[in-house]
Write an enzyme that holds these catalytic residues in place. Structure first.
Site, PDB file in Angstrom:
ATOM      1  N   GLU A  25       3.034   0.171  -9.145  1.00 47.01           N
ATOM      2  CA  GLU A  25       2.806  -1.119  -8.482  1.00 47.01           C
ATOM      3  C   GLU A  25       2.637  -0.953  -6.980  1.00 47.01           C
ATOM      4  O   GLU A  25       3.030   0.064  -6.403  1.00 47.01           O
ATOM      5  CB  GLU A  25       3.939  -2.094  -8.755  1.00 47.01           C
ATOM      6  CG  GLU A  25       5.328  -1.500  -8.670  1.00 47.01           C
ATOM      7  CD  GLU A  25       5.699  -0.884  -7.362  1.00 47.01           C
ATOM      8  OE1 GLU A  25       5.410  -1.510  -6.307  1.00 47.01           O
ATOM      9  OE2 GLU A  25       6.291   0.221  -7.363  1.00 47.01           O
ATOM     10  N   GLU A  39       4.684   2.761  -6.613  1.00 46.90           N
ATOM     11  CA  GLU A  39       3.287   3.160  -6.899  1.00 46.90           C
ATOM     12  C   GLU A  39       3.136   3.852  -8.248  1.00 46.90           C
ATOM     13  O   GLU A  39       2.036   4.010  -8.752  1.00 46.90           O
ATOM     14  CB  GLU A  39       2.731   4.123  -5.825  1.00 46.90           C
ATOM     15  CG  GLU A  39       2.681   3.596  -4.428  1.00 46.90           C
ATOM     16  CD  GLU A  39       2.099   4.630  -3.448  1.00 46.90           C
ATOM     17  OE1 GLU A  39       1.714   5.735  -3.863  1.00 46.90           O
ATOM     18  OE2 GLU A  39       2.035   4.314  -2.246  1.00 46.90           O
TER      19      GLU A  39
END
Lengths: 344, 344
Positions: free
Chosen positions: B170, B312
């Site tokens: 994310e 991430e």
């Protein structure tokens, strides 16, 4: 270590597209690697070499292991054939494996010699099994010096052949007993504090092992310096590993430490040549209690804690991807400027 | 999971050339992978896909982050260009990265759509930034359903295209605030227990963040089911991640969980579809305190603890080599019989 390269690595981490410090231990690792190589960003290791030091121990006859001594030579053959865990994990990270027989309990050396297997294996063989440390010295004075020198020779051979990351490993039935005795002696600990389950022994063998370590430590207590402790309570494998670890530092070559046996040798190496440890990082946490004492003394924190208790170099190899990730992020990530990202 | 394949994996571990259990967590991991794939030994993952779900959060306007919201869109561009940490770590394990804009704060979607970037990106865009959760709902009822469905769609697209290991990641300024509010609500915790330092905020922003989470949790307390909690206190990114995680289980596809944001979605997903968690493993321990509560609830123990706090998908990627090592040792090691080694 090269302080200038380390400072450059720290500065670079501040301008990569991530919050400061967000890569955690990867940042420390990459800064260390920059310092070891003397350049920022550091290069990816080009030739990773696992060196499995094989040796038997007379103490196995006391019944300290779940496996018979013959397994050592059988596993040397397994390493050579590529079927052991260390071979599998080495392939995963592109490393190659060398096995050196310094004291396996067979009449002739069980492994070929040299970087490419063409040197005379007798060059590396110190003796047939190290002595039974609860009753006798593991080695003579000449033997411990020879074993230490063989370890230095191996490091030189490997580094001369291009190795830029060394993974010392080991194989030898009974070697956790010798490692615990060495660590217990050098750190002045109680036998029960340093004894572990090795390959997975039951309570009865554990008692036998405690007694063996106690007797070896009693014999080693007044041995003198660290090399003498290796002579009395260690073995040819531990002395060779210590020499290898010392020489890696002399040659400014990074090392990933494995489990309790390699850590016992590392403790001796750091005692013999203080500062050698700056060239090492710790791979995996071992369930063997003695490893923790060593790493605390060396100021090293393992990268991985996955319950491995196999040795061979496997614990170190499992941590190599983290070192490679550290190198890669520092070398390959975009900076805020390059990516057009606001730096907060 | 396939119990027969898992039993076969356990038996195989007993005959490989190592003491029983000596590979620690690698053994558990390989047995899990055999169960997931329904075959022993398990295959190496052939197509590892990282899916970075990007979305902004209105709560960023309250000052909960050290970075401005514009960084989200900038980082989406960085992901697309291959310059972010997640790209670097993905390359190391042979994974590819897909970025999906579900709610970035720009008029038009910032990332291309579909597995290969040729689908209309509007298909995945739920809205322009999720709502400011201390004052308003993050999403409408229609939007939370749409976001959840988009997550399921993404999982289906990826698995249909051959992905056999999914790494949800994310990006979104303010998303640790929403994640903490969701976790705090679903597990009935205090705001101060779940709030962390995110990208590295100071004490003043930390106070603002605690207040924001407190207000969001007060609004979400009576929201009802987990999807409603995502609607009130979460966001489009968290709902999409939850849908993706649910659908991975439906499609019997393994997942490595990342940090606190993915774990917040995982908690919601397991609440919505109990049992979904059996298809997941935890990658890295996050310094965000809320992650620990989730993993304890899910019964998952992270493989790696290296202090990463980047998200991430990086925390998950750092653990992938351990999963690959688990697969490889079970599949490639020699047995005692094959190697002629005594089994003790």
């Amino acid at each position: 270590l090269d302080q200038e390269a380390m400072a450059a690595a720290r500065r670079r981490h501040g301008i990569l597209t991530k919050p400061p410090g967000a890569l955690g231990r990867l940042e420390d690792l990459s800064i260390w690697l920059a310092g070891v190589q003397g350049t920022c960003p550091p290069r990816p290791p080009g030739r990773i070499r696992v060196i499995v030091i094989a040796g038997d121990h007379g103490i196995a006859a006391a019944g300290v292991s779940a496996f018979p001594s013959e397994v050592t030579a059988q596993m040397v053959a397994n390493f050579a054939a590529g079927g052991a865990a260390v071979n599998v994990l080495a392939r995963q990270v592109g490393a190659s494996v060398r096995v050196v027989d310094v004291a396996v309990d067979t009449p002739e050396p069980t492994a070929p010699g040299g970087v490419d297997g063409t040197a005379p294996p007798e060059r590396y063989r110190i003796r047939r099994a190290s002595g039974r440390i609860d009753q006798d010295d593991a080695l003579t004075s000449a033997e411990v010096s020879a074993a230490f020198a063989v370890g230095r020779l191996i490091a030189d051979e490997e580094i001369d052949a291009g190795a830029d990351l060394l993974i010392p490993g080991e194989m030898g039935i009974g070697n956790t007993t010798a490692a615990a005795a060495v660590i217990g002696t050098l750190l002045d600990l109680e036998p029960a504090e340093v004894v572990g389950r090795g390959t997975g022994i039951d309570d009865q063998r554990w008692m036998i092992k405690v007694a063996a370590i106690r007797d070896a430590m009693r014999r080693a207590r007044h041995a003198g310096n660290a090399l003498s402790v290796l002579r009395v309570a260690g073995g040819a494998d531990l002395a060779a590993l210590a020499g290898l670890l010392v020489q890696a530092g002399v040659r400014r070559t990074p090392v990933v430490l494995d489990g309790v046996i390699v850590c016992a040798a590392a403790l001796a190496a750091e005692t013999i040549v203080p500062g050698a440890r700056q060239w090492w990082i710790a791979g995996s946490r071992s369930p063997e209690p003695a490893q923790r004492f060593v790493l605390n003394r060396l100021g090293l924190e393992p990268l991985v804690d996955a319950g491995l208790r196999l040795g061979e170099g496997t614990g170190a190899l499992l941590a190599v991807p983290m070192l490679l990730a550290a190198q890669r992020t520092l070398a390959e990530m975009a900076t805020f400027d390059q990516a057009g990202v606001s730096s907060g």
